[in-house]
Design an enzyme around this catalytic site. Structure first.
Site, PDB file in Angstrom:
ATOM      1  N   GLY A 186      -4.531  -4.396   8.678  1.00 15.29           N
ATOM      2  CA  GLY A 186      -3.676  -4.054   7.546  1.00 15.29           C
ATOM      3  C   GLY A 186      -2.495  -3.184   7.942  1.00 15.29           C
ATOM      4  O   GLY A 186      -2.112  -3.138   9.124  1.00 15.29           O
ATOM      5  N   GLY A 220      -2.032  -0.011   8.351  1.00 10.40           N
ATOM      6  CA  GLY A 220      -2.262   1.003   9.386  1.00 10.40           C
ATOM      7  C   GLY A 220      -2.245   0.388  10.778  1.00 10.40           C
ATOM      8  O   GLY A 220      -1.625   0.935  11.709  1.00 10.40           O
ATOM      9  N   THR A 224      -5.868  -8.022   5.469  1.00 10.62           N
ATOM     10  CA  THR A 224      -6.378  -6.962   4.585  1.00 10.62           C
ATOM     11  C   THR A 224      -6.592  -7.522   3.186  1.00 10.62           C
ATOM     12  O   THR A 224      -5.795  -8.334   2.718  1.00 10.62           O
ATOM     13  CB  THR A 224      -5.398  -5.771   4.485  1.00 10.62           C
ATOM     14  OG1 THR A 224      -5.785  -4.947   3.368  1.00 10.62           O
ATOM     15  CG2 THR A 224      -3.956  -6.189   4.248  1.00 10.62           C
ATOM     16  N   ASP A 251      -6.163  -5.840   0.658  1.00 13.58           N
ATOM     17  CA  ASP A 251      -5.188  -5.176  -0.223  1.00 13.58           C
ATOM     18  C   ASP A 251      -3.906  -5.998  -0.398  1.00 13.58           C
ATOM     19  O   ASP A 251      -3.171  -5.804  -1.362  1.00 13.58           O
ATOM     20  CB  ASP A 251      -4.818  -3.805   0.335  1.00 13.58           C
ATOM     21  CG  ASP A 251      -5.995  -2.847   0.320  1.00 13.58           C
ATOM     22  OD1 ASP A 251      -6.971  -3.125  -0.407  1.00 13.58           O
ATOM     23  OD2 ASP A 251      -5.943  -1.844   1.042  1.00 13.58           O
ATOM     24  N   ARG A 301     -19.080  -4.767 -26.146  1.00 12.03           N
ATOM     25  CA  ARG A 301     -18.721  -3.550 -25.423  1.00 12.03           C
ATOM     26  C   ARG A 301     -17.370  -3.688 -24.743  1.00 12.03           C
ATOM     27  O   ARG A 301     -16.877  -4.795 -24.541  1.00 12.03           O
ATOM     28  CB  ARG A 301     -19.745  -3.295 -24.312  1.00 12.03           C
ATOM     29  CG  ARG A 301     -21.025  -2.710 -24.803  1.00 12.03           C
ATOM     30  CD  ARG A 301     -21.957  -2.471 -23.638  1.00 12.03           C
ATOM     31  NE  ARG A 301     -23.249  -2.020 -24.116  1.00 12.03           N
ATOM     32  CZ  ARG A 301     -24.380  -2.149 -23.432  1.00 12.03           C
ATOM     33  NH1 ARG A 301     -24.373  -2.729 -22.252  1.00 12.03           N
ATOM     34  NH2 ARG A 301     -25.514  -1.709 -23.927  1.00 12.03           N
ATOM     35  N   HIS A 339      -5.881   1.171  -3.028  1.00  8.23           N
ATOM     36  CA  HIS A 339      -5.491   2.562  -3.219  1.00  8.23           C
ATOM     37  C   HIS A 339      -4.045   2.696  -3.648  1.00  8.23           C
ATOM     38  O   HIS A 339      -3.710   3.453  -4.541  1.00  8.23           O
ATOM     39  CB  HIS A 339      -5.704   3.353  -1.924  1.00  8.23           C
ATOM     40  CG  HIS A 339      -7.028   4.049  -1.908  1.00  8.23           C
ATOM     41  ND1 HIS A 339      -7.392   4.949  -2.873  1.00  8.23           N
ATOM     42  CD2 HIS A 339      -8.077   3.958  -1.063  1.00  8.23           C
ATOM     43  CE1 HIS A 339      -8.611   5.384  -2.625  1.00  8.23           C
ATOM     44  NE2 HIS A 339      -9.046   4.800  -1.532  1.00  8.23           N
ATOM     45  N   TYR A 391     -17.671  -2.417  -1.830  1.00  8.30           N
ATOM     46  CA  TYR A 391     -17.603  -3.187  -0.585  1.00  8.30           C
ATOM     47  C   TYR A 391     -18.050  -4.636  -0.732  1.00  8.30           C
ATOM     48  O   TYR A 391     -17.892  -5.415   0.210  1.00  8.30           O
ATOM     49  CB  TYR A 391     -18.393  -2.456   0.502  1.00  8.30           C
ATOM     50  CG  TYR A 391     -17.748  -1.127   0.788  1.00  8.30           C
ATOM     51  CD1 TYR A 391     -16.659  -1.035   1.635  1.00  8.30           C
ATOM     52  CD2 TYR A 391     -18.164   0.014   0.130  1.00  8.30           C
ATOM     53  CE1 TYR A 391     -16.013   0.168   1.846  1.00  8.30           C
ATOM     54  CE2 TYR A 391     -17.531   1.226   0.326  1.00  8.30           C
ATOM     55  CZ  TYR A 391     -16.451   1.293   1.197  1.00  8.30           C
ATOM     56  OH  TYR A 391     -15.798   2.474   1.387  1.00  8.30           O
TER      57      TYR A 391
HETATM   58  O1  F6P Z   1      -7.685  -1.062   3.374  1.00  8.87           O
HETATM   59  C1  F6P Z   1      -8.609  -1.878   2.790  1.00  8.87           C
HETATM   60  C2  F6P Z   1      -9.544  -1.135   1.928  1.00  8.87           C
HETATM   61  O2  F6P Z   1     -10.465  -2.086   1.552  1.00  8.87           O
HETATM   62  C3  F6P Z   1      -8.995  -0.408   0.686  1.00  8.87           C
HETATM   63  O3  F6P Z   1      -8.730  -1.197  -0.427  1.00  8.87           O
HETATM   64  C4  F6P Z   1     -10.084   0.582   0.422  1.00  8.87           C
HETATM   65  O4  F6P Z   1      -9.649   1.639  -0.345  1.00  8.87           O
HETATM   66  C5  F6P Z   1     -10.429   1.004   1.804  1.00  8.87           C
HETATM   67  O5  F6P Z   1     -10.221  -0.113   2.621  1.00  8.87           O
HETATM   68  C6  F6P Z   1     -11.824   1.509   1.975  1.00  8.87           C
HETATM   69  O6  F6P Z   1     -11.935   2.001   3.282  1.00  8.87           O
HETATM   70  P1  F6P Z   1     -13.271   2.467   4.008  1.00  8.87           P
HETATM   71  O7  F6P Z   1     -13.946   1.228   4.505  1.00  8.87           O
HETATM   72  O8  F6P Z   1     -12.793   3.312   5.122  1.00  8.87           O
HETATM   73  O9  F6P Z   1     -14.094   3.163   2.996  1.00  8.87           O
END
Ligand code: F6P
Length: 307
Positions: A77, A79, A100, A102, A137, A146, A232
């Site tokens: 991603g 980073g 990624t 994201d 509901r 994020h 996850y």
């Molecule tokens: O960067 C991908 C991502 O899945 C983000 O959406 C999420 O906030 C982050 O990784 C979670 O990271 P970690 O696996 O370090 O908890």
């Protein structure tokens, strides 16, 4: 070409932890999620602005020289792209691939994994509709993201969310309450709210986005509200056919770049075409959702609330 798999991402370069990859290693990977190489969140560089040539980065480059690697292929991603760009600045041959859930890597329409995560989140939202309608509901679901709301936007729209909240767009609790009460007046005593984990919430980061929004909605409307954090589950399982073929095409293009000795580039998807962009353009930038996004414009016409 001889392909060497580096274990645990950049950590493997620090530890000289790698193995030669032959056809045996690659067999059976197509339908698997995750990575057989493993990954890590290790940082080779301090934040931008500080000295480029850190001890860790130098060690990683030394490993590459020892192993006589001609090119480093980095898959990840934003980073990963930023780190790869800084390694490239230090004179290493680098080619990268965006991957990624994201989907926030700048310069590409999609990243490997995003489509699969959208499928998982959409299915989860579909399943929440059952309890939302039967028990009357408000169901709040939190998906990852994020800084970028691509996953919330795409799964929220595909799953028929009534309210979709993204990190990039502000919202007013009063508006959310009005939407939910209005739906009740129109014979719909249930609502689905999709929130990205990175939305702004009062009181800082002490609460999860879903928990905060669910509590506030209950307070605002008096409706029984429940929250679900998908977590996850979004990052695992079987990849979609789109992601498998995207990975095949992007991997193939990366090898073409290496053969042509076009280094310092990231493979990218533009429309339906696989191409590449300069890595220096990608580093330090994020692809974020804007209010002009087609799905937002159309969603608003259909009465979806974005805040
Ligand atoms: O960067 C991908 C991502 O899945 C983000 O959406 C999420 O906030 C982050 O990784 C979670 O990271 P970690 O696996 O370090 O908890």
């Amino acid at each position: 070409m001889e392909v060497i798999g580096i274990h645990s991402g950049f950590q493997g370069l620090l530890d000289n932890d790698m193995e030669a990859f032959d056809a045996e290693h690659l067999s059976g990977l197509l339908g698997m999620g995750g990575t057989v190489l493993g990954t890590s969140r290790v940082k080779l560089f301090p934040r931008r602005g500080s000295d480029n040539h850190t001890e860790k980065a130098m060690r990683a480059i030394q490993t590459m020289e020892q192993q006589r690697l001609d090119c480093l292929v980095c898959i990840g991603g934003s980073g990963t792209q930023a780190t790869a760009a800084r390694i490239a600045e230090m004179g290493v041959n680098v080619v990268t691939i965006p991957q990624t859930i994201d989907n926030d890597v700048w310069g590409t329409d999609s990243s490997i994994g995003f489509d699969s995560a959208v499928e998982v989140a959409t299915e989860a939202i579909d399943r929440l509709h059952s309890t939302a309608t039967s028990h009357k509901r408000v169901m709040v679901i939190e998906v990852m993201g994020h800084e970028a709301g691509w996953l919330a936007l795409n799964s929220g729209m595909a799953g028929g969310g009534d309210i979709i909240l993204l990190p990039e767009l502000s919202y007013k609790m009063r508006n959310l309450g009005n939407v939910i009460i209005d739906r009740l007046k129109h014979g719909k005593p249930y609502s689905i709210v999709v929130v990205a984990e990175g939305i702004q919430i009062d009181g800082g980061n002490r609460k999860r986005a879903a928990e905060y929004i669910a509590q506030e909605i209950e307070y605002e409307t008096g409706f029984e509200t429940r929250e679900t954090v998908l977590g996850y589950l979004q990052r695992g399982g079987t990849p979609t056919s789109f992601d498998r073929n995207l990975a095949t095409l992007m991997g193939g293009h990366a090898t073409d770049l290496i053969v042509a000795r076009q280094f310092g580039r990231m493979v990218a998807l533009h429309g339906e075409r696989i191409t590449s962009v300069p890595l220096a353009d990608v580093a330090g930038r994020l692809k974020l959702v804007t209010p002009e996004e087609d799905l937002i414009v159309q969603g608003k016409k259909m009465g979806v609330c974005f805040g």
